[in-house]
Design an enzyme around this catalytic site. Structure first.
Site: not given
Length: 482
Positions: A227, A261
């Site tokens: 990720e 993110c």
């Protein structure tokens, strides 16, 4: 034990590396002894996760705030506590369905045999969690791995030592370490973690580090879920409500001080709307955070190094003559490391702020002529983890969704697709490999094993050699019904 096979302790190992080695061996042996936990055992493990999260809520909030210098309490409750517990409860509510063998059709010429896909635990799962959401990004994948019947080792970031210690204590209070445990340590422990032959390794962090993690895991052929991040665009269509879009973008960029993110990394706006969107974002930021130096609602940058990096991006833009709009007081720059929302207006494409993932409250605003220019701008870059689109023109929206590739999308807002447990969360290309959340997480940490059950009435031996005329007739019949 023969001398050549005895374990010899490496004097150069850190305490963290020795603990990692011990716990991995313990969990691997425990998996061999009991490779398929019952439904009831898995539910009990999920209940333990809920219990340790709720019982230690205040400890976690305080620890994370200490690690950041200041982390807004409500941000921790929303993004760490609520999201985590919600995800675990979703797994509990759906586990009975997820663990069942899935029936799949069997071809007519193979009946009355049966075919199934049977979910099976992989074994020992390694989870490397980052500093920006250190609780949620440790426990959310842990929930998926435990639901799938695995054992779990968690390696938190060395940048959040208070949370790491609190998490280690909380997990050890609820779990046998043969089921779930936390390994703390610095860079050496982290490197050793990536080189451990886990049955699956999940890493959340930056793309450059993700590449190194994948390379280390490849030595053991350890499958990975990465990720990562990248430069996630927010595209404002000419049909958008500017005020609503501006408030959404300001919130998405300033939550956790942009250290997210999936935060919008830059904004693409129609050229004739640029000044209006800059003004609207500024006003929204001031409304949410009138003075960042006097409020506990605004989060600090995690470390001096990250703070200096963000300052250098802004200074580089100023040095190149790019217009910079700072929204709010800069009194808190030091020692609180609170950086005001800083918009960089139409920076050159090759500028530092357009080449690096920003990961902070610095927001380039890019003027575009039309939709095609926006698409070209997005598509000439690496595929982002998230994409945001604002507008009321459904045909324009669908064109953008069809002609761009991103890990996930939220339409007319930011961030929220990540909080939907029925949507997989993951990247694509440089923004990541694989996905989890909800059913996708269960499948990521399971071996979806195909099983064919031959019927006792079958006579497959008719197709064994030596081949006869009967075999020819059977083959001719099968080919006609295919």
């Amino acid at each position: 034990m023969p001398a050549d096979t005895a374990h010899v302790e490496n004097p150069n190992q850190t305490d963290g590396e020795r603990e990692l080695e011990r716990l991995f061996a313990l969990q691997k042996n425990a998996y061999k002894s009991a490779p398929y936990p019952s439904y009831e055992e898995r539910i009990a493990n999920l209940d333990r996760l809920i219990r340790l999260t709720e019982a230690n809520e205040e400890n976690f909030i305080d620890a994370i705030s200490k690690d950041f210098g200041n982390r807004a309490r409500h941000e921790t409750i929303i993004a760490e506590i609520v999201v985590t517990v919600s995800g675990v409860k979703h797994a509990k509510g759906n586990l009975k369905k997820w663990v069942r063998p899935r029936k799949v059709s069997t071809p007519l010429h193979m009946l009355p045999a049966k075919s199934r896909i049977e979910p099976q635990p992989l074994g020992v799962i390694g989870i490397i969690s980052p500093w920006n959401y250190p609780l949620q990004l440790a426990l959310a994948p842990t929930a998926a791995a435990l639901a799938a019947g695995n054992r779990v080792l968690i390696k938190p970031s060395e940048l959040t030592p208070h949370l790491s210690e609190a998490l280690k204590n909380a997990v050890s209070s609820e779990f046998d370490e043969a089921v779930c445990a936390v390994v703390t340590g610095g860079v050496e422990t982290g490197q050793a973690f990536t080189e451990t032959p886990f049955d699956h390794l999940l890493f959340t962090g930056s793309t450059p580090v993700g590449i190194r993690v994948a390379q280390a895991a490849a030595k053991n052929l350890t499958p990975v879920t990465l990720e990562l991040g990248g430069k996630s665009p927010a595209i404002i269509d000419k049909s958008a409500d500017i005020e609503k879009a501006a408030r959404s973008i300001a919130h998405g960029k300033m939550m956790n001080a942009g250290q997210t993110c999936v935060a919008p990394d830059y904004v693409l706006t129609p050229r004739d709307q640029r000044d209006k969107i800059v003004s609207a974002i500024s006003e929204s930021a001031r409304t949410m955070f009138p003075e960042i130096d006097t409020t506990q609602d605004y989060t600090s940058i995690i470390s001096d190094r990250h703070f200096d990096r963000l300052i250098s991006l802004v200074e580089d833009a100023k040095k190149n003559g790019t217009e910079v709009v700072e929204v709010g007081s800069s009194n808190a720059l030091n020692p609180q490391r609170k950086l005001p929302l800083t918009m960089v207006i139409d920076p050159p494409k090759d500028s530092a702020v357009m080449q690096e993932e920003i990961f902070g409250p610095v927001l380039p605003i890019i003027s575009i002529t039309d939709e095609n220019e926006a698409l070209d701008f997005v598509n000439e870059r690496d595929r982002p983890l998230a994409l945001y689109w604002y507008g009321d023109d459904n045909e324009a929206r669908d064109r953008v969704l069809q002609k761009t590739v991103s890990g996930g999308v939220t339409v007319n807002d930011t961030l929220w697709h990540v909080a939907q447990e029925n949507l997989p969360f993951g990247g694509v290309g440089k923004s990541g490999i694989g996905a989890y959340h909800g059913a996708a997480g269960f499948e990521t940490f399971s071996h979806m094993k195909p099983v064919f059950y031959q019927s006792k009435f079958a006579n497959a031996s008719l197709l064994h050699p030596p081949y006869t005329e009967k075999a020819d007739k059977i083959l001719s019949f099968v080919r006609k019904i295919l």
